[in-house]
Design an enzyme around this catalytic site. Structure first.
Site, PDB file in Angstrom:
ATOM      1  N   ASP A 100       0.832  -1.206   0.000  1.00 39.02           N
ATOM      2  CA  ASP A 100       0.000   0.000   0.000  1.00 39.02           C
ATOM      3  C   ASP A 100       0.869   1.259   0.000  1.00 39.02           C
ATOM      4  O   ASP A 100       1.968   1.255   0.563  1.00 39.02           O
ATOM      5  CB  ASP A 100      -0.897  -0.023   1.252  1.00 39.02           C
ATOM      6  CG  ASP A 100      -2.112   0.879   1.098  1.00 39.02           C
ATOM      7  OD1 ASP A 100      -2.324   1.424  -0.006  1.00 39.02           O
ATOM      8  OD2 ASP A 100      -2.847   1.050   2.080  1.00 39.02           O
ATOM      9  N   HIS A 147       2.709   3.527  -9.045  1.00 39.42           N
ATOM     10  CA  HIS A 147       2.578   2.098  -9.329  1.00 39.42           C
ATOM     11  C   HIS A 147       3.819   1.582 -10.047  1.00 39.42           C
ATOM     12  O   HIS A 147       4.283   0.474  -9.792  1.00 39.42           O
ATOM     13  CB  HIS A 147       1.319   1.831 -10.154  1.00 39.42           C
ATOM     14  CG  HIS A 147       0.047   2.159  -9.417  1.00 39.42           C
ATOM     15  ND1 HIS A 147      -0.207   1.689  -8.146  1.00 39.42           N
ATOM     16  CD2 HIS A 147      -1.022   2.931  -9.745  1.00 39.42           C
ATOM     17  CE1 HIS A 147      -1.387   2.143  -7.736  1.00 39.42           C
ATOM     18  NE2 HIS A 147      -1.895   2.906  -8.684  1.00 39.42           N
ATOM     19  N   LEU A 198      11.627 -20.139  -4.967  1.00 43.57           N
ATOM     20  CA  LEU A 198      10.527 -19.349  -4.396  1.00 43.57           C
ATOM     21  C   LEU A 198       9.222 -19.536  -5.188  1.00 43.57           C
ATOM     22  O   LEU A 198       9.242 -19.534  -6.419  1.00 43.57           O
ATOM     23  CB  LEU A 198      10.933 -17.860  -4.441  1.00 43.57           C
ATOM     24  CG  LEU A 198       9.855 -16.850  -4.053  1.00 43.57           C
ATOM     25  CD1 LEU A 198       9.603 -16.885  -2.539  1.00 43.57           C
ATOM     26  CD2 LEU A 198      10.260 -15.430  -4.459  1.00 43.57           C
TER      27      LEU A 198
HETATM   28  C1  FPP Z   1      -1.836   0.163  -3.473  1.00 39.87           C
HETATM   29  O1  FPP Z   1      -1.386   1.496  -3.433  1.00 39.87           O
HETATM   30  C2  FPP Z   1      -1.281  -0.518  -4.643  1.00 39.87           C
HETATM   31  C3  FPP Z   1      -1.999  -1.109  -5.636  1.00 39.87           C
HETATM   32  C4  FPP Z   1      -3.476  -1.188  -5.679  1.00 39.87           C
HETATM   33  C5  FPP Z   1      -1.339  -1.725  -6.796  1.00 39.87           C
HETATM   34  C6  FPP Z   1      -0.124  -2.541  -6.446  1.00 39.87           C
HETATM   35  C7  FPP Z   1       0.518  -3.011  -7.670  1.00 39.87           C
HETATM   36  C8  FPP Z   1       1.847  -2.976  -7.917  1.00 39.87           C
HETATM   37  C9  FPP Z   1       2.869  -2.511  -6.963  1.00 39.87           C
HETATM   38  C10 FPP Z   1       2.324  -3.523  -9.185  1.00 39.87           C
HETATM   39  C11 FPP Z   1       2.722  -4.944  -8.939  1.00 39.87           C
HETATM   40  C12 FPP Z   1       2.793  -5.706 -10.150  1.00 39.87           C
HETATM   41  C13 FPP Z   1       2.906  -7.063 -10.181  1.00 39.87           C
HETATM   42  C14 FPP Z   1       2.911  -7.762 -11.492  1.00 39.87           C
HETATM   43  C15 FPP Z   1       3.008  -7.904  -8.955  1.00 39.87           C
HETATM   44  P1  FPP Z   1      -2.473   2.665  -3.508  1.00 39.87           P
HETATM   45  O2  FPP Z   1      -2.644   3.051  -4.925  1.00 39.87           O
HETATM   46  O3  FPP Z   1      -3.703   2.227  -2.796  1.00 39.87           O
HETATM   47  O4  FPP Z   1      -1.735   3.799  -2.721  1.00 39.87           O
HETATM   48  P2  FPP Z   1      -2.429   4.934  -1.845  1.00 39.87           P
HETATM   49  O5  FPP Z   1      -3.054   4.246  -0.653  1.00 39.87           O
HETATM   50  O6  FPP Z   1      -1.266   5.780  -1.456  1.00 39.87           O
HETATM   51  O7  FPP Z   1      -3.404   5.639  -2.722  1.00 39.87           O
END
Ligand code: FPP
Length: 254
Positions: A23, A40, A134
């Site tokens: 997050d 992201h 893994l």
């Molecule tokens: C939450 O941060 C994150 C996500 C919903 C997306 C997570 C995805 C990735 C890190 C890409 C991973 C890719 C693969 C293939 C595993 P948020 O957007 O909710 O952040 P915020 O709470 O600050 O708004």
């Protein structure tokens, strides 16, 4: 002798299974006056570093919450940006993961994904299925309640076909019908970004998992931060319902 957490023996071993809610990507970008998409993208870099660490330190399973069933509620542009990012990341990373003996698995309802993403997912799973290092589990369009519902549907189907007796529908049976059936339960759950919630992640599987919350935003969560979390895990005494004395005196097997 009292055997509360302050007197407990630290665990000698690493967690076998680490599950992470990644997050804070959006806030990481906003703090830098960048669009959320950049957060992201930076999040993918953090994923690379954490996968690399787990593969090198003989962690058996790493489960990452990439997209929850509730994430469809985000603005349509962000959802489609995330989908393209999943496709391009899979395309870019799969050969390297395969070379590093990583077995990639997806859990979640993939029916809602595009044909292109579904086939990338299947190709990636097939390409890496015989790897023995893994296991990287990507939870995509996943929800803990969805997982339980799909398990109950399968079980109900078997009961109505006469393949399964109602009295055999016990915890082990439910466990075997979850999307994580053949995996050990998570030992360590990490959530970055400051929220202290489980947010419909592995609801059944987290029953005895040690929880670790950190304010660090996911793109800043690096190998040192993971080591801190593992260090904290190792100071905890896991009792699984036993008393501290039983654990300390090793009179039971956990
Ligand atoms: C939450 O941060 C994150 C996500 C919903 C997306 C997570 C995805 C990735 C890190 C890409 C991973 C890719 C693969 C293939 C595993 P948020 O957007 O909710 O952040 P915020 O709470 O600050 O708004």
């Amino acid at each position: 002798m009292s055997a509360d957490a302050s007197t407990s023996l630290p665990s000698e071993s690493n967690p076998r299974h680490i599950a992470i809610i990644m997050d804070g990507n959006g806030r990481w970008a906003q703090k830098r006056m960048m669009p959320r998409a950049m957060g992201h993208k930076a999040g993918v870099k953090a994923v690379r570093a954490i996968v690399d660490y787990c593969a090198r330190h003989n962690i058996e399973v790493l489960t990452l919450f990439a997209f929850s069933s509730e994430n469809w509620r985000r603005p349509v542009e962000e959802v489609s940006m995330l989908m393209s990012l999943f496709i391009s990341t899979l395309q870019k990373e799969i050969n390297k993961l395969d070379k590093n003996n990583v077995r990639v698995r997806f859990i979640g309802d993939r029916a809602a994904f595009s044909e292109q993403l579904r086939s990338k997912i299947t190709e990636g799973e097939i390409q890496t299925q015989n790897n023995t290092g893994l296991t990287l589990v990507v939870a995509a369009n996943y929800g803990g309640r969805w997982d339980l519902s799909q398990a109950f549907q399968k079980i109900a189907g078997k009961v109505s076909e006469g393949e399964l007796l109602i009295q055999n529908v016990d915890e082990q049976c439910i466990d075997q019908h979850l999307s994580t059936a053949d995996l050990p339960e998570p030992d360590l759950f990490i959530r970055t970004g400051g929220e202290q919630r489980v947010s419909n992640f592995l609801l059944w599987q987290l029953a005895y998992t040690e929880l670790y919350f950190t304010p660090t935003l996911w793109p800043d969560f690096n190998q040192n931060a993971l080591e801190e979390a593992i260090k904290s895990f190792k100071t905890r005494q896991r009792r699984f319902g036993h008393t501290g004395e039983q654990v300390l005196n090793k009179t039971i097997t956990l």
